[in-house]
Design a protein around this motif. Structure first.
Motif, PDB file in Angstrom:
ATOM      1  N   VAL A  37       1.269   7.005  -2.143  1.00 37.36           N
ATOM      2  CA  VAL A  37       2.133   5.888  -1.804  1.00 37.36           C
ATOM      3  C   VAL A  37       3.005   5.574  -3.004  1.00 37.36           C
ATOM      4  CG1 VAL A  37       2.178   3.438  -1.237  1.00 37.36           C
ATOM      5  CG2 VAL A  37       0.518   4.899  -0.159  1.00 37.36           C
ATOM      6  N   ARG A  38       4.250   5.280  -2.745  1.00 41.78           N
ATOM      7  CA  ARG A  38       5.208   4.949  -3.799  1.00 41.78           C
ATOM      8  C   ARG A  38       5.533   3.464  -3.725  1.00 41.78           C
ATOM      9  NH1 ARG A  38      10.764   4.658  -4.353  1.00 41.78           N
ATOM     10  NH2 ARG A  38      11.548   5.437  -6.304  1.00 41.78           N
ATOM     11  N   VAL A  39       5.551   2.831  -4.891  1.00 44.41           N
ATOM     12  CA  VAL A  39       5.964   1.433  -4.991  1.00 44.41           C
ATOM     13  C   VAL A  39       7.275   1.404  -5.765  1.00 44.41           C
ATOM     14  CG1 VAL A  39       5.407  -0.867  -5.842  1.00 44.41           C
ATOM     15  CG2 VAL A  39       3.572   0.633  -5.035  1.00 44.41           C
ATOM     16  N   ASP A  40       8.333   0.919  -5.140  1.00 46.76           N
ATOM     17  CA  ASP A  40       9.632   0.795  -5.794  1.00 46.76           C
ATOM     18  C   ASP A  40       9.650  -0.552  -6.533  1.00 46.76           C
ATOM     19  OD1 ASP A  40      12.286   0.379  -6.531  1.00 46.76           O
ATOM     20  OD2 ASP A  40      13.092   1.182  -4.657  1.00 46.76           O
ATOM     21  N   GLY A  41       9.452  -0.487  -7.832  1.00 48.87           N
ATOM     22  CA  GLY A  41       9.379  -1.687  -8.650  1.00 48.87           C
ATOM     23  C   GLY A  41      10.644  -2.515  -8.645  1.00 48.87           C
ATOM     24  N   SER A  42      11.780  -1.895  -8.340  1.00 48.75           N
ATOM     25  CA  SER A  42      13.033  -2.648  -8.303  1.00 48.75           C
ATOM     26  C   SER A  42      13.145  -3.491  -7.032  1.00 48.75           C
ATOM     27  CB  SER A  42      14.233  -1.704  -8.410  1.00 48.75           C
ATOM     28  OG  SER A  42      14.362  -0.898  -7.254  1.00 48.75           O
ATOM     29  N   ARG A  43      12.312  -3.187  -6.024  1.00 51.90           N
ATOM     30  CA  ARG A  43      12.340  -3.935  -4.768  1.00 51.90           C
ATOM     31  C   ARG A  43      11.151  -4.886  -4.618  1.00 51.90           C
ATOM     32  NH1 ARG A  43      14.292  -0.980   0.378  1.00 51.90           N
ATOM     33  NH2 ARG A  43      16.434  -0.703  -0.226  1.00 51.90           N
ATOM     34  N   CYS A  44      10.037  -4.552  -5.277  1.00 53.27           N
ATOM     35  CA  CYS A  44       8.810  -5.337  -5.103  1.00 53.27           C
ATOM     36  C   CYS A  44       8.987  -6.730  -5.692  1.00 53.27           C
ATOM     37  CB  CYS A  44       7.634  -4.640  -5.787  1.00 53.27           C
ATOM     38  SG  CYS A  44       6.083  -5.546  -5.620  1.00 53.27           S
ATOM     39  N   SER A  45       8.643  -7.738  -4.878  1.00 55.52           N
ATOM     40  CA  SER A  45       8.741  -9.113  -5.357  1.00 55.52           C
ATOM     41  C   SER A  45       7.367  -9.757  -5.518  1.00 55.52           C
ATOM     42  CB  SER A  45       9.615  -9.942  -4.414  1.00 55.52           C
ATOM     43  OG  SER A  45       9.047  -9.965  -3.131  1.00 55.52           O
ATOM     44  N   GLY A  46       6.311  -8.956  -5.334  1.00 53.77           N
ATOM     45  CA  GLY A  46       4.961  -9.437  -5.570  1.00 53.77           C
ATOM     46  C   GLY A  46       4.459 -10.476  -4.589  1.00 53.77           C
ATOM     47  N   ILE A  47       4.952 -10.445  -3.371  1.00 57.97           N
ATOM     48  CA  ILE A  47       4.544 -11.407  -2.357  1.00 57.97           C
ATOM     49  C   ILE A  47       3.054 -11.261  -2.035  1.00 57.97           C
ATOM     50  CG2 ILE A  47       4.847 -12.072   0.072  1.00 57.97           C
ATOM     51  CD1 ILE A  47       7.838 -11.359  -0.336  1.00 57.97           C
ATOM     52  N   GLY A  48       2.574 -10.026  -2.021  1.00 59.86           N
ATOM     53  CA  GLY A  48       1.148  -9.778  -1.835  1.00 59.86           C
ATOM     54  C   GLY A  48       0.710  -9.452  -0.426  1.00 59.86           C
ATOM     55  N   MET A  49       1.661  -9.251   0.479  1.00 60.22           N
ATOM     56  CA  MET A  49       1.272  -8.897   1.845  1.00 60.22           C
ATOM     57  C   MET A  49       0.525  -7.567   1.874  1.00 60.22           C
ATOM     58  SD  MET A  49       4.334 -10.294   4.259  1.00 60.22           S
ATOM     59  CE  MET A  49       3.416  -9.924   5.736  1.00 60.22           C
ATOM     60  N   CYS A  50       0.904  -6.649   1.008  1.00 55.81           N
ATOM     61  CA  CYS A  50       0.224  -5.350   0.957  1.00 55.81           C
ATOM     62  C   CYS A  50      -1.233  -5.533   0.534  1.00 55.81           C
ATOM     63  CB  CYS A  50       0.943  -4.390   0.026  1.00 55.81           C
ATOM     64  SG  CYS A  50       1.159  -4.985  -1.668  1.00 55.81           S
ATOM     65  N   GLU A  51      -1.450  -6.368  -0.454  1.00 59.87           N
ATOM     66  CA  GLU A  51      -2.800  -6.623  -0.935  1.00 59.87           C
ATOM     67  C   GLU A  51      -3.642  -7.324   0.134  1.00 59.87           C
ATOM     68  OE1 GLU A  51      -4.889  -8.243  -4.976  1.00 59.87           O
ATOM     69  OE2 GLU A  51      -3.072  -9.268  -4.320  1.00 59.87           O
ATOM     70  N   MET A  52      -3.044  -8.232   0.879  1.00 60.10           N
ATOM     71  CA  MET A  52      -3.766  -8.913   1.957  1.00 60.10           C
ATOM     72  C   MET A  52      -4.106  -7.953   3.094  1.00 60.10           C
ATOM     73  SD  MET A  52      -2.059 -12.705   2.234  1.00 60.10           S
ATOM     74  CE  MET A  52      -0.345 -12.194   2.181  1.00 60.10           C
ATOM     75  N   THR A  53      -3.202  -7.013   3.373  1.00 63.73           N
ATOM     76  CA  THR A  53      -3.392  -6.076   4.470  1.00 63.73           C
ATOM     77  C   THR A  53      -4.350  -4.948   4.111  1.00 63.73           C
ATOM     78  OG1 THR A  53      -1.145  -6.522   5.237  1.00 63.73           O
ATOM     79  CG2 THR A  53      -2.206  -4.550   6.103  1.00 63.73           C
ATOM     80  N   ALA A  54      -4.210  -4.406   2.913  1.00 66.50           N
ATOM     81  CA  ALA A  54      -5.023  -3.261   2.478  1.00 66.50           C
ATOM     82  C   ALA A  54      -5.526  -3.499   1.048  1.00 66.50           C
ATOM     83  CB  ALA A  54      -4.204  -1.982   2.567  1.00 66.50           C
ATOM     84  N   PRO A  55      -6.486  -4.413   0.881  1.00 68.18           N
ATOM     85  CA  PRO A  55      -6.948  -4.769  -0.466  1.00 68.18           C
ATOM     86  C   PRO A  55      -7.657  -3.649  -1.216  1.00 68.18           C
ATOM     87  CG  PRO A  55      -8.324  -5.814   1.195  1.00 68.18           C
ATOM     88  CD  PRO A  55      -7.168  -5.172   1.920  1.00 68.18           C
ATOM     89  N   ASP A  56      -8.125  -2.625  -0.495  1.00 71.31           N
ATOM     90  CA  ASP A  56      -8.750  -1.490  -1.168  1.00 71.31           C
ATOM     91  C   ASP A  56      -7.716  -0.500  -1.694  1.00 71.31           C
ATOM     92  OD1 ASP A  56     -11.275  -2.496  -0.647  1.00 71.31           O
ATOM     93  OD2 ASP A  56     -11.500  -1.357   1.212  1.00 71.31           O
ATOM     94  N   VAL A  57      -6.456  -0.700  -1.305  1.00 72.97           N
ATOM     95  CA  VAL A  57      -5.382   0.222  -1.708  1.00 72.97           C
ATOM     96  C   VAL A  57      -4.396  -0.436  -2.669  1.00 72.97           C
ATOM     97  CG1 VAL A  57      -3.501   1.692  -0.880  1.00 72.97           C
ATOM     98  CG2 VAL A  57      -5.593   1.452   0.491  1.00 72.97           C
TER      99      VAL A  57
END
Length: 61
Positions: free
Chosen positions: A3-23
């Motif tokens: 999985v790629r995280v584009d740091g220039s787009r990520c705003s750290g909202i955390g929806m990814c962490e809430m959805t897939a906390p093991d990832v």
């Protein structure tokens, strides 16, 4: 497959962490980081990618 995280787009909202906390985890830098195996949690990882409001996440083909 990774999985790629584009740091220039990520705003750290955390929806990814809430959805897939093991990832995903929001680090001290306010950015999403891949901390687990996306292939072992492919369905949740795909959901997190789809739900990202800034489209910062993608599968790395």
């Amino acid at each position: 497959m990774g999985v790629r995280v584009d740091g220039s787009r990520c705003s750290g909202i955390g929806m990814c962490e809430m959805t897939a906390p093991d990832v995903f985890e929001i680090g001290d830098d306010g950015q999403a980081h891949v901390i687990g195996d996306p292939d072992g949690n492919r369905e949740l990882t795909a959901e997190a990618i789809s739900n990202c409001p800034t489209s910062a996440l993608s599968f790395d083909d």
